[in-house]
Design a protein around this motif. Sequence first.
Motif, PDB file in Angstrom:
ATOM      1  N   ALA A   1      77.603  20.163  48.183  1.00  0.00           N
ATOM      2  CA  ALA A   1      76.836  20.057  46.652  1.00  0.00           C
ATOM      3  C   ALA A   1      77.684  21.123  45.902  1.00  0.00           C
ATOM      4  CB  ALA A   1      75.448  20.899  47.240  1.00  0.00           C
ATOM      5  N   ARG A   2      77.393  20.644  44.613  1.00  0.00           N
ATOM      6  CA  ARG A   2      78.073  21.301  43.417  1.00  0.00           C
ATOM      7  C   ARG A   2      77.112  21.862  42.462  1.00  0.00           C
ATOM      8  NH1 ARG A   2      80.802  22.058  46.913  1.00  0.00           N
ATOM      9  NH2 ARG A   2      83.094  21.447  47.270  1.00  0.00           N
ATOM     10  N   PRO A   3      76.100  22.437  42.917  1.00  0.00           N
ATOM     11  CA  PRO A   3      75.102  22.997  41.799  1.00  0.00           C
ATOM     12  C   PRO A   3      75.460  23.553  40.702  1.00  0.00           C
ATOM     13  CG  PRO A   3      75.132  24.485  43.826  1.00  0.00           C
ATOM     14  CD  PRO A   3      76.209  23.394  43.893  1.00  0.00           C
ATOM     15  N   ASN A   4      74.927  23.386  39.637  1.00  0.00           N
ATOM     16  CA  ASN A   4      75.131  24.003  38.353  1.00  0.00           C
ATOM     17  C   ASN A   4      73.972  25.072  38.310  1.00  0.00           C
ATOM     18  OD1 ASN A   4      74.721  24.484  35.542  1.00  0.00           O
ATOM     19  ND2 ASN A   4      74.730  22.558  34.846  1.00  0.00           N
ATOM     20  N   ILE A   5      74.625  26.191  38.251  1.00  0.00           N
ATOM     21  CA  ILE A   5      74.063  27.576  38.435  1.00  0.00           C
ATOM     22  C   ILE A   5      73.942  28.351  37.059  1.00  0.00           C
ATOM     23  CG2 ILE A   5      73.865  29.650  39.899  1.00  0.00           C
ATOM     24  CD1 ILE A   5      75.215  28.103  41.854  1.00  0.00           C
ATOM     25  N   LEU A   6      72.963  28.990  36.863  1.00  0.00           N
ATOM     26  CA  LEU A   6      72.927  30.016  35.739  1.00  0.00           C
ATOM     27  C   LEU A   6      72.446  31.242  36.159  1.00  0.00           C
ATOM     28  CD1 LEU A   6      72.926  30.697  32.737  1.00  0.00           C
ATOM     29  CD2 LEU A   6      70.561  29.820  32.678  1.00  0.00           C
ATOM     30  N   TYR A   7      73.094  32.285  35.975  1.00  0.00           N
ATOM     31  CA  TYR A   7      72.830  33.574  36.262  1.00  0.00           C
ATOM     32  C   TYR A   7      72.219  34.454  35.327  1.00  0.00           C
ATOM     33  CZ  TYR A   7      75.071  32.813  40.862  1.00  0.00           C
ATOM     34  OH  TYR A   7      75.446  32.512  42.151  1.00  0.00           O
ATOM     35  N   LEU A   8      70.887  35.114  35.107  1.00  0.00           N
ATOM     36  CA  LEU A   8      70.548  35.703  34.028  1.00  0.00           C
ATOM     37  C   LEU A   8      70.193  37.294  34.606  1.00  0.00           C
ATOM     38  CD1 LEU A   8      68.103  33.063  32.594  1.00  0.00           C
ATOM     39  CD2 LEU A   8      70.387  33.849  31.571  1.00  0.00           C
ATOM     40  N   ASN A   9      70.544  38.161  33.615  1.00  0.00           N
ATOM     41  CA  ASN A   9      70.530  39.569  33.799  1.00  0.00           C
ATOM     42  C   ASN A   9      69.185  39.935  33.552  1.00  0.00           C
ATOM     43  OD1 ASN A   9      71.091  42.097  35.061  1.00  0.00           O
ATOM     44  ND2 ASN A   9      72.623  42.781  33.067  1.00  0.00           N
ATOM     45  N   CYS A  10      68.151  39.408  34.513  1.00  0.00           N
ATOM     46  CA  CYS A  10      66.807  39.894  34.199  1.00  0.00           C
ATOM     47  C   CYS A  10      65.963  39.761  35.746  1.00  0.00           C
ATOM     48  CB  CYS A  10      66.015  38.842  33.483  1.00  0.00           C
ATOM     49  SG  CYS A  10      65.775  37.253  33.880  1.00  0.00           S
ATOM     50  N   GLY A  11      64.717  40.055  35.615  1.00  0.00           N
ATOM     51  CA  GLY A  11      64.016  40.307  36.694  1.00  0.00           C
ATOM     52  C   GLY A  11      63.232  38.929  37.069  1.00  0.00           C
ATOM     53  N   HIS A  12      62.373  38.862  38.350  1.00  0.00           N
ATOM     54  CA  HIS A  12      61.586  37.614  38.466  1.00  0.00           C
ATOM     55  C   HIS A  12      60.603  37.183  37.453  1.00  0.00           C
ATOM     56  CE1 HIS A  12      60.496  34.947  41.754  1.00  0.00           C
ATOM     57  NE2 HIS A  12      59.251  35.087  40.924  1.00  0.00           N
ATOM     58  N   TYR A  13      60.079  38.162  36.998  1.00  0.00           N
ATOM     59  CA  TYR A  13      59.069  37.981  35.872  1.00  0.00           C
ATOM     60  C   TYR A  13      59.400  38.193  34.559  1.00  0.00           C
ATOM     61  CZ  TYR A  13      56.071  39.156  39.894  1.00  0.00           C
ATOM     62  OH  TYR A  13      55.292  39.280  41.079  1.00  0.00           O
ATOM     63  N   SER A  14      60.419  38.815  34.289  1.00  0.00           N
ATOM     64  CA  SER A  14      61.026  39.082  33.013  1.00  0.00           C
ATOM     65  C   SER A  14      61.718  37.756  32.684  1.00  0.00           C
ATOM     66  CB  SER A  14      61.866  40.152  32.665  1.00  0.00           C
ATOM     67  OG  SER A  14      62.644  40.507  33.888  1.00  0.00           O
ATOM     68  N   LEU A  15      62.197  36.808  33.458  1.00  0.00           N
ATOM     69  CA  LEU A  15      62.604  35.465  33.336  1.00  0.00           C
ATOM     70  C   LEU A  15      61.706  34.737  32.109  1.00  0.00           C
ATOM     71  CD1 LEU A  15      64.693  33.365  33.796  1.00  0.00           C
ATOM     72  CD2 LEU A  15      63.328  32.408  35.534  1.00  0.00           C
ATOM     73  N   ALA A  16      60.626  35.227  32.049  1.00  0.00           N
ATOM     74  CA  ALA A  16      59.650  34.503  31.334  1.00  0.00           C
ATOM     75  C   ALA A  16      59.751  34.850  29.693  1.00  0.00           C
ATOM     76  CB  ALA A  16      58.143  34.647  31.716  1.00  0.00           C
TER      77      ALA A  16
END
Length: 339
Positions: free
Chosen positions: A300-315
Amino acid sequence: MYHNWLDRWDERRARRGEEEKTTTDFVLDPARAFSEAKEVATIEEFCRLADQAVADPAFFDEPSGSDQGFQKQDGWLRFPSGMSTDVDENNVVWAKITESGSFDQVLVVFHHWNATSRNRQIAQFFSRRGITVVEIAMPYHFERRRPGSSHADYMLSANLGRTIQSVRQAVWDGRKLLLWLRSEGYREISILGMSLGSWVAGLIAAHDPAVSKASLFLTAGSLADMVWTGRATRAIRDSLEPAIGLTDLRRAWAPLNMENHVHRLARPDLDLHVVLAKRDKVVLPELSQSFVQRLRDAGARPNILYLNCGHYSLARPPYILLAGLSLKRFLSAIAKSAR
């Protein structure tokens, strides 16, 4: 400084969610998980049935496959679940439909564990861009909530059999919905899963060729490891730990481990999108990385986005905006099946 504040914000949010959760009894309950379970009395016997389920390509196929009983009215869809449980409310599936006026693409959304409301902003954002959004209630959530419960404790718990039953029911319900959407004329079906909803969405994408795109937010492979190490599931671990170790839990919940289904997720006509939080304390980054590597190893070749936040702060902004724009680009791209 900002990220220290963000970590503290995530921790406060986790504590609020922890208030309603208590330890419960550890229960095998194999009959809920496996139809062939009879005199199963030990963890080893339960695990052998789980091994068989992993090897069974039809484990997540609803036996009847019925597309009957759908009722659509005033933007709501209602239909009977393909699985009957001892909670009547849970046996009827509800979904909120936000129409786009087009049958080109539909996005089916599976929310996070213990979600208390659907996401009107997501639905409106994509419907205005020509994508119909269908937000389905997972077992024991929203309209399917168990009377008297403070949270969706039957969806994920120290009852090994009920947890498998609940996730399996969610997959059956989702696939039944996809069948109906196909019959309605939708040409491209995409799915979005968030946290626990990403396990449901991923299992559906792995087993249903109707899905052309799958976006998984805050996901990993092993549900057992997530429960054992995650900030949101401490009460479940406290209930499990006196009776079962992580090694046996991994084996018992192996049918729910998406790493055991990566060869299906790597099928050439499925596009994958993954959004991960680098500071996640609920779905630990090392678990997510293990899953991503297994996907890549399977082709597989997933399109991945990494964000420098936590689980809840993604919102929180700006992270939710970045995740939303990434999802928009992913859904707008031409699917592999159409290339």
